[in-house]
Design an enzyme around this catalytic site. Structure first.
Site, PDB file in Angstrom:
ATOM      1  N   ASP A   1      15.060 -29.278  36.693  1.00 53.22           N
ATOM      2  CA  ASP A   1      15.961 -29.530  37.816  1.00 53.22           C
ATOM      3  C   ASP A   1      16.575 -30.910  37.567  1.00 53.22           C
ATOM      4  O   ASP A   1      16.094 -31.675  36.721  1.00 53.22           O
ATOM      5  CB  ASP A   1      15.142 -29.493  39.114  1.00 53.22           C
ATOM      6  CG  ASP A   1      15.971 -29.842  40.334  1.00 53.22           C
ATOM      7  OD1 ASP A   1      17.108 -29.327  40.443  1.00 53.22           O
ATOM      8  OD2 ASP A   1      15.500 -30.639  41.160  1.00 53.22           O
TER       9      ASP A   1
ATOM     10  N   ASP B   1      18.371 -33.466  40.341  1.00 49.84           N
ATOM     11  CA  ASP B   1      18.081 -34.459  41.380  1.00 49.84           C
ATOM     12  C   ASP B   1      16.603 -34.448  41.748  1.00 49.84           C
ATOM     13  O   ASP B   1      16.047 -33.402  42.082  1.00 49.84           O
ATOM     14  CB  ASP B   1      18.914 -34.169  42.636  1.00 49.84           C
ATOM     15  CG  ASP B   1      20.403 -34.223  42.369  1.00 49.84           C
ATOM     16  OD1 ASP B   1      21.016 -35.253  42.677  1.00 49.84           O
ATOM     17  OD2 ASP B   1      20.950 -33.248  41.839  1.00 49.84           O
TER      18      ASP B   1
ATOM     19  N   ASP C   1      11.186 -30.464  41.542  1.00 48.34           N
ATOM     20  CA  ASP C   1      10.495 -31.204  42.601  1.00 48.34           C
ATOM     21  C   ASP C   1      10.613 -30.538  43.964  1.00 48.34           C
ATOM     22  O   ASP C   1      10.296 -31.156  44.983  1.00 48.34           O
ATOM     23  CB  ASP C   1      11.045 -32.642  42.690  1.00 48.34           C
ATOM     24  CG  ASP C   1      12.460 -32.681  43.250  1.00 48.34           C
ATOM     25  OD1 ASP C   1      12.721 -33.440  44.198  1.00 48.34           O
ATOM     26  OD2 ASP C   1      13.319 -31.934  42.746  1.00 48.34           O
TER      27      ASP C   1
END
Length: 221
Positions: free
Chosen positions: A11, A13, A170
């Site tokens: 991922d 960000d 995250d």
């Protein structure tokens, strides 16, 4: 699950980059432009991984169901587009971790829900990220995470079977997408949700507190 790994997908960000300062500032400008008080970055940071939805929720307690949400989202996008590289940085340990993957001849790439409009300028502005073998944005396919299709598209472009891919994210939707795609999943607890999220409940195959820990799981440390 970490045997015969051929590719590692991330991922963006909250996993590779800390974009919260620019995302928060873009939303906060909307507040101050309306004569409202400024909010500290700590208010915005936990929801930075949710993009416009998260920033507008923090700045205005606005949900996507609000009739003004589309217009407010576009205003946020314009603000963010003007400043998205000012305060954004790569997380500590990311660059050496990526170099270790490259030395081991492991392909790596990015799968994000961020629109191509933002992903491409960000990735190209950060030298360590510009070596990604594949970049899948939120509008590359008709679907976005938690749907598995963006991850499956990345695997197809890399010519690697999903079962030989690791996906690191995250947010719970990253793990949902990775599991649905048949990939080995890793929850990055150093991201925006951090200690406030029960990453163990997401069902990921592993959880890491720092980027360098990933190398241990895939046998490079």
């Amino acid at each position: 699950m970490f045997h015969n790994v051929q590719a590692v997908l991330f991922d963006l960000d909250g996993t590779l980059i800390d974009s919260a300062p620019d995302l928060g500032a873009a939303a906060d400008k909307m507040r101050t432009d309306r004569g409202m008080s400024s909010l500290p970055l700590d208010v915005y940071r936990p929801m930075a991984g949710a993009g416009a939805r998260g920033m507008l929720a923090k700045a205005f307690a606005m949900t996507p169901e609000h009739p003004d949400f589309p217009a407010m989202r576009e205003e946020f996008f314009v603000n963010y587009e003007r400043r998205m590289t000012q305060l954004t940085s790569i997380f500590e340990e990311i660059e050496p971790m990526l170099l270790a993957l490259q030395r081991a001849h492991l392909t790596w790439g990015i799968v994000t829900n961020k629109s191509k409009r933002f992903t491409e300028p960000l990735v190209s502005s950060m030298v360590p990220l510009s070596t990604a073998a594949v970049v899948i944005s939120g509008d590359t396919t008709p679907f976005s995470k938690p749907h598995p299709e963006p991850l499956l598209e990345a695997a197809r472009r890399l010519n690697v079977e999903p079962r030989y891919c690791v996906y690191v994210g995250d947010d719970e939707r990253d793990i949902i997408a990775g599991l649905a795609a048949g990939m080995t999943t890793v929850a990055a607890s150093y991201g925006y949700l951090g200690a406030k999220a029960d990453t163990q409940a997401w069902g990921a195959h592993a959880s890491i507190n720092s980027p360098s820990e990933l190398l241990q799981w895939i046998g490079l440390a």
